[in-house]
Design a protein around this motif. Structure first.
Motif, PDB file in Angstrom:
ATOM      1  N   LYS A 143      23.720  24.341  38.265  1.00  0.00           N
ATOM      2  CA  LYS A 143      24.270  23.870  39.606  1.00  0.00           C
ATOM      3  C   LYS A 143      25.670  24.080  39.714  1.00  0.00           C
ATOM      4  O   LYS A 143      26.456  24.166  38.522  1.00  0.00           O
ATOM      5  N   PRO A 144      26.312  24.193  40.841  1.00  0.00           N
ATOM      6  CA  PRO A 144      27.740  24.442  40.914  1.00  0.00           C
ATOM      7  C   PRO A 144      28.672  23.303  40.679  1.00  0.00           C
ATOM      8  O   PRO A 144      28.343  22.105  40.844  1.00  0.00           O
ATOM      9  N   ARG A 145      29.597  23.591  40.044  1.00  0.00           N
ATOM     10  CA  ARG A 145      30.589  22.626  39.577  1.00  0.00           C
ATOM     11  C   ARG A 145      32.113  23.064  40.230  1.00  0.00           C
ATOM     12  O   ARG A 145      32.350  22.543  41.483  1.00  0.00           O
ATOM     13  N   ALA A 146      32.671  23.996  39.764  1.00  0.00           N
ATOM     14  CA  ALA A 146      34.035  24.503  40.228  1.00  0.00           C
ATOM     15  C   ALA A 146      33.316  25.444  41.433  1.00  0.00           C
ATOM     16  O   ALA A 146      32.574  26.108  41.464  1.00  0.00           O
ATOM     17  N   ILE A 147      34.401  25.449  42.407  1.00  0.00           N
ATOM     18  CA  ILE A 147      33.982  26.204  43.700  1.00  0.00           C
ATOM     19  C   ILE A 147      35.004  27.120  44.270  1.00  0.00           C
ATOM     20  O   ILE A 147      34.719  27.899  44.986  1.00  0.00           O
ATOM     21  N   ALA A 148      36.271  27.146  43.692  1.00  0.00           N
ATOM     22  CA  ALA A 148      37.379  27.924  43.936  1.00  0.00           C
ATOM     23  C   ALA A 148      38.083  28.448  43.119  1.00  0.00           C
ATOM     24  O   ALA A 148      38.215  28.271  41.997  1.00  0.00           O
ATOM     25  N   LEU A 149      38.453  29.771  43.452  1.00  0.00           N
ATOM     26  CA  LEU A 149      39.300  30.522  42.412  1.00  0.00           C
ATOM     27  C   LEU A 149      40.438  31.239  43.446  1.00  0.00           C
ATOM     28  O   LEU A 149      40.245  31.415  44.495  1.00  0.00           O
ATOM     29  N   ASP A 150      41.493  31.928  42.788  1.00  0.00           N
ATOM     30  CA  ASP A 150      42.587  32.457  43.566  1.00  0.00           C
ATOM     31  C   ASP A 150      42.867  33.833  43.180  1.00  0.00           C
ATOM     32  O   ASP A 150      42.185  34.118  42.143  1.00  0.00           O
ATOM     33  N   HIS A 151      43.741  34.701  43.823  1.00  0.00           N
ATOM     34  CA  HIS A 151      43.901  35.896  43.446  1.00  0.00           C
ATOM     35  C   HIS A 151      44.373  36.409  41.890  1.00  0.00           C
ATOM     36  O   HIS A 151      44.341  37.209  41.753  1.00  0.00           O
ATOM     37  N   GLU A 152      45.173  35.313  41.506  1.00  0.00           N
ATOM     38  CA  GLU A 152      45.685  35.416  40.174  1.00  0.00           C
ATOM     39  C   GLU A 152      44.647  35.626  39.148  1.00  0.00           C
ATOM     40  O   GLU A 152      44.392  36.390  38.389  1.00  0.00           O
ATOM     41  N   ILE A 153      43.539  34.940  39.533  1.00  0.00           N
ATOM     42  CA  ILE A 153      42.350  34.664  38.564  1.00  0.00           C
ATOM     43  C   ILE A 153      41.396  35.946  38.671  1.00  0.00           C
ATOM     44  O   ILE A 153      40.912  36.779  37.874  1.00  0.00           O
ATOM     45  N   LEU A 154      41.110  36.601  40.023  1.00  0.00           N
ATOM     46  CA  LEU A 154      40.537  37.688  40.332  1.00  0.00           C
ATOM     47  C   LEU A 154      41.052  38.872  39.673  1.00  0.00           C
ATOM     48  O   LEU A 154      40.511  39.857  39.281  1.00  0.00           O
ATOM     49  N   ARG A 155      42.292  38.907  39.704  1.00  0.00           N
ATOM     50  CA  ARG A 155      43.020  39.878  39.088  1.00  0.00           C
ATOM     51  C   ARG A 155      43.000  40.080  37.714  1.00  0.00           C
ATOM     52  O   ARG A 155      42.725  41.307  37.270  1.00  0.00           O
ATOM     53  N   LEU A 156      42.711  39.050  37.169  1.00  0.00           N
ATOM     54  CA  LEU A 156      42.415  39.047  35.689  1.00  0.00           C
ATOM     55  C   LEU A 156      40.949  39.557  35.285  1.00  0.00           C
ATOM     56  O   LEU A 156      40.683  40.108  34.556  1.00  0.00           O
ATOM     57  N   PHE A 157      40.072  38.895  36.222  1.00  0.00           N
ATOM     58  CA  PHE A 157      38.735  39.337  36.224  1.00  0.00           C
ATOM     59  C   PHE A 157      38.668  40.701  36.285  1.00  0.00           C
ATOM     60  O   PHE A 157      37.859  41.770  35.825  1.00  0.00           O
ATOM     61  N   ASP A 158      39.435  41.400  37.286  1.00  0.00           N
ATOM     62  CA  ASP A 158      39.308  43.065  37.544  1.00  0.00           C
ATOM     63  C   ASP A 158      39.867  43.664  36.640  1.00  0.00           C
ATOM     64  O   ASP A 158      39.665  44.747  36.018  1.00  0.00           O
ATOM     65  N   ASN A 159      40.994  43.176  35.774  1.00  0.00           N
ATOM     66  CA  ASN A 159      41.617  43.716  34.460  1.00  0.00           C
ATOM     67  C   ASN A 159      40.263  44.013  33.430  1.00  0.00           C
ATOM     68  O   ASN A 159      40.268  44.717  32.660  1.00  0.00           O
ATOM     69  N   LEU A 160      39.429  42.759  33.360  1.00  0.00           N
ATOM     70  CA  LEU A 160      38.202  43.143  32.824  1.00  0.00           C
ATOM     71  C   LEU A 160      37.075  43.897  32.982  1.00  0.00           C
ATOM     72  O   LEU A 160      36.251  44.185  32.243  1.00  0.00           O
ATOM     73  N   GLY A 161      37.203  44.425  34.393  1.00  0.00           N
ATOM     74  CA  GLY A 161      36.319  45.524  34.741  1.00  0.00           C
ATOM     75  C   GLY A 161      35.006  44.830  35.319  1.00  0.00           C
ATOM     76  O   GLY A 161      34.047  45.502  35.573  1.00  0.00           O
ATOM     77  N   ILE A 162      35.252  43.471  35.758  1.00  0.00           N
ATOM     78  CA  ILE A 162      33.962  42.714  36.162  1.00  0.00           C
ATOM     79  C   ILE A 162      33.986  42.004  37.828  1.00  0.00           C
ATOM     80  O   ILE A 162      33.244  41.560  38.192  1.00  0.00           O
ATOM     81  N   ALA A 163      35.309  42.276  38.286  1.00  0.00           N
ATOM     82  CA  ALA A 163      35.206  42.011  39.943  1.00  0.00           C
ATOM     83  C   ALA A 163      34.319  42.694  40.556  1.00  0.00           C
ATOM     84  O   ALA A 163      33.787  41.914  41.458  1.00  0.00           O
ATOM     85  N   GLY A 164      33.827  43.783  40.378  1.00  0.00           N
ATOM     86  CA  GLY A 164      32.695  44.108  41.052  1.00  0.00           C
ATOM     87  C   GLY A 164      31.567  43.645  41.119  1.00  0.00           C
ATOM     88  O   GLY A 164      30.831  43.448  42.096  1.00  0.00           O
TER      89      GLY A 164
END
Length: 519
Positions: free
Chosen positions: A43-64
């Motif tokens: 079930k969902p708990r966290a629901i929000a993230l921002d561009h700083e975090i997605l940038r890190l996810f993209d650096n890991l190669g998983i944003a797509g």
């Protein structure tokens, strides 16, 4: 090489722990990640993230991979005691400073599954689920962890430990570390729904904050059919009883009926503002909810935990790789504790405005907020609420840019457009204005190479570019250089600005200062 089995052990494999394992794996660091639970909470708990975090996810190669489970976070409209619009909290406008939608909503279970699966893909990462930490003991050479799992009890050793084991952290309690209370304690009910088309038609099109003194309520538009209500509980209400479906639907009567949606989750919480008094004890570091808890009013809870591990892991990599002394690790608590305390204080102030229960005080609040906008609802951005790094590993020469997030433009290439990190990579970088003489300095290029800094020179799209210049699509960085009155910026691996310089002499001095501080 250390004699310990692992260089880093991560205790807790929720979002913060999974991101830590990914970042460690990307550095090739021998890592053990353990969690007593075998599966992701469904079930969902966290629901929000921002561009700083997605940038890190993209650096890991998983944003797509994450994209299907993420959507833009629309403006949050705040309504006063009489139901009138008093202000909006929105995201900054395009061109987006980091290349991504600045604020997003997401569905946690599939995102967490992707984070876990990607961590498993690194050869240096071992993941053991259904494994509980019983005890840990430190020595000058490392940390011994007593683990209990399917094979019974066993000991493993690691150079360092990152404790991401949640608000009731076993590690924090064993270390005897307490929380500093920033004085916010309110009971709320969090309700997640899957809403059908008829229900969606009844609900607000944007996120909303109903600052009603009778019952403050938050409404969030999640991805797809996911909608969330956060409802303040009253003093005479039993939090556990209010989780029951009949009570939940009674609270939602203003907006929905059971015919409009399926109840996904209802959980009561006390929204706290707590920060650990210490974030490090020897070779053990606290991160995520083990180190802090804050009210959810601008959706920064999970972001804070990811920032923690992003800040810590590159420093551990420098120390484990022999590139820096262990004193670098002291900057983790210095930077993250100050950042969390400042952001939590700002979130708490928003929370106090929202949670006002006195009708007269609420009416005065509404008048004050409208007056701040000249009599009309003003818009503030979520990005201006999140502070920069105020201390730690920053250039000693003061500048407003120090400790801020460095922007990420879209780069024009022969094959199309790419974000800066995809085109050039992350790590330590020296970014130069293409219009500056420093972009043509052989001495600067040689010094950057000697220090292991990736050299990037950027110019506008219409620049008569030399082969060594990158052209950016929308002038995000070149405009940033103008606003900051500088022509060079040293960027840390976590994308924060170490320092800036306007000329070659200033840059040379800053590079020497950085080399000394790292070594």
């Amino acid at each position: 090489m250390s004699a310990n089995e692992y260089q880093v052990a991560v205790v807790g494999f929720g979002p913060s722990g999974a991101v830590a394992a990914n970042l460690l794996g990307a550095q090739g660091i021998r890592t053990l990640a353990v969690d007593r639970d075998r599966v992701v909470y469904d079930k969902p708990r966290a629901i929000a993230l921002d561009h700083e975090i997605l940038r890190l996810f993209d650096n890991l190669g998983i944003a797509g991979q994450l994209a299907p489970h993420i959507a833009p976070f629309p403006a949050s409209e705040h309504f006063g005691a009489r139901g009138q619009l008093i202000r909006r909290i929105d995201m900054v406008s395009e061109p987006y400073p980091l290349g991504y939608t600045p604020t997003m909503v997401f569905t946690q279970p599939p995102v967490e599954e992707i984070l876990r699966a990607h961590a498993r893909s690194y050869p240096s990462v071992v993941i053991e689920l259904g494994t509980e930490l019983r005890r840990l003991e430190q020595t000058p050479e490392g940390v011994t962890l007593e683990l209990y799992g399917d094979g019974g009890t066993r000991n493993v050793t690691a150079d360092y430990v990152i404790a991401c084991d949640g608000a009731s952290s076993t590690v924090r309690r064993q270390l005897g570390i307490g929380f500093d209370d920033l004085v916010f304690d309110e009971p709320w009910l969090v309700v997640d729904l899957r809403v059908n088309e008829a229900g969606i038609a009844k609900l607000p099109r944007t996120a909303a904050q109903f600052c009603d003194p009778a019952r403050p309520t938050t409404y969030i538009v999640g991805p797809g059919s996911h909608r969330r209500f956060e409802i303040m509980l009253l003093p005479d209400e039993d939090p556990r009883a209010m989780e029951q479906p009949e009570q939940v639907w009674r609270l939602l009567t203003r907006w929905l009926t059971p015919d409009d949606a399926t109840l996904w989750r209802a959980a009561s919480y006390r929204f706290h503002a707590l920060v650990a008094s210490k974030w490090r004890e020897g070779r053990v570091f606290l991160a995520g909810d083990a180190a802090h808890q804050q009210p959810p009013f601008i959706g920064q809870g999970m972001c804070q935990g990811v920032r923690d591990v992003a800040n810590l892991v590159w420093k551990l990599a420098c120390v484990l790789g022999g590139e820096s002394g262990a004193a670098l690790l002291d900057t983790y608590q210095e930077e993250r504790s100050a950042h969390v305390r400042e952001l939590t204080t700002r979130i708490k102030a928003i929370g106090h405005v929202i949670c006002e229960r006195d009708p007269e005080a609420a009416a005065a609040r509404d008048l004050r907020i409208l007056a701040e906008g000249g009599g009309v609802p003003r818009t503030i951005t979520r990005q201006e609420i999140v502070p920069s790094l105020s201390c730690g590993l920053r250039a000693e020469v003061p500048h407003a840019a120090n400790g801020t997030l460095f922007p990420q433009p879209w780069i024009l290439t022969s094959g199309g457009r790419q974000l800066l990190d995809a085109a050039c990579g992350a790590g330590w970088r020296l970014v130069l204005s293409g219009d500056s003489a420093m972009a043509r300095s052989c001495a600067i290029a040689a010094r950057a190479a000697e220090m292991g800094l990736r050299l990037i020179a950027l110019a506008r799209a219409d620049h008569d570019a030399r082969p060594d210049l990158l052209r950016e699509e929308s002038g995000v960085v070149t405009d940033w250089f103008v606003r900051q009155a500088c022509a060079a910026a040293i960027i840390r691996p976590d994308h924060y600005v170490y320092g800036v310089a306007a000329d070659e002499a200033g840059l040379a001095a800053m590079l020497s200062d950085l080399a000394a501080r790292l070594q």
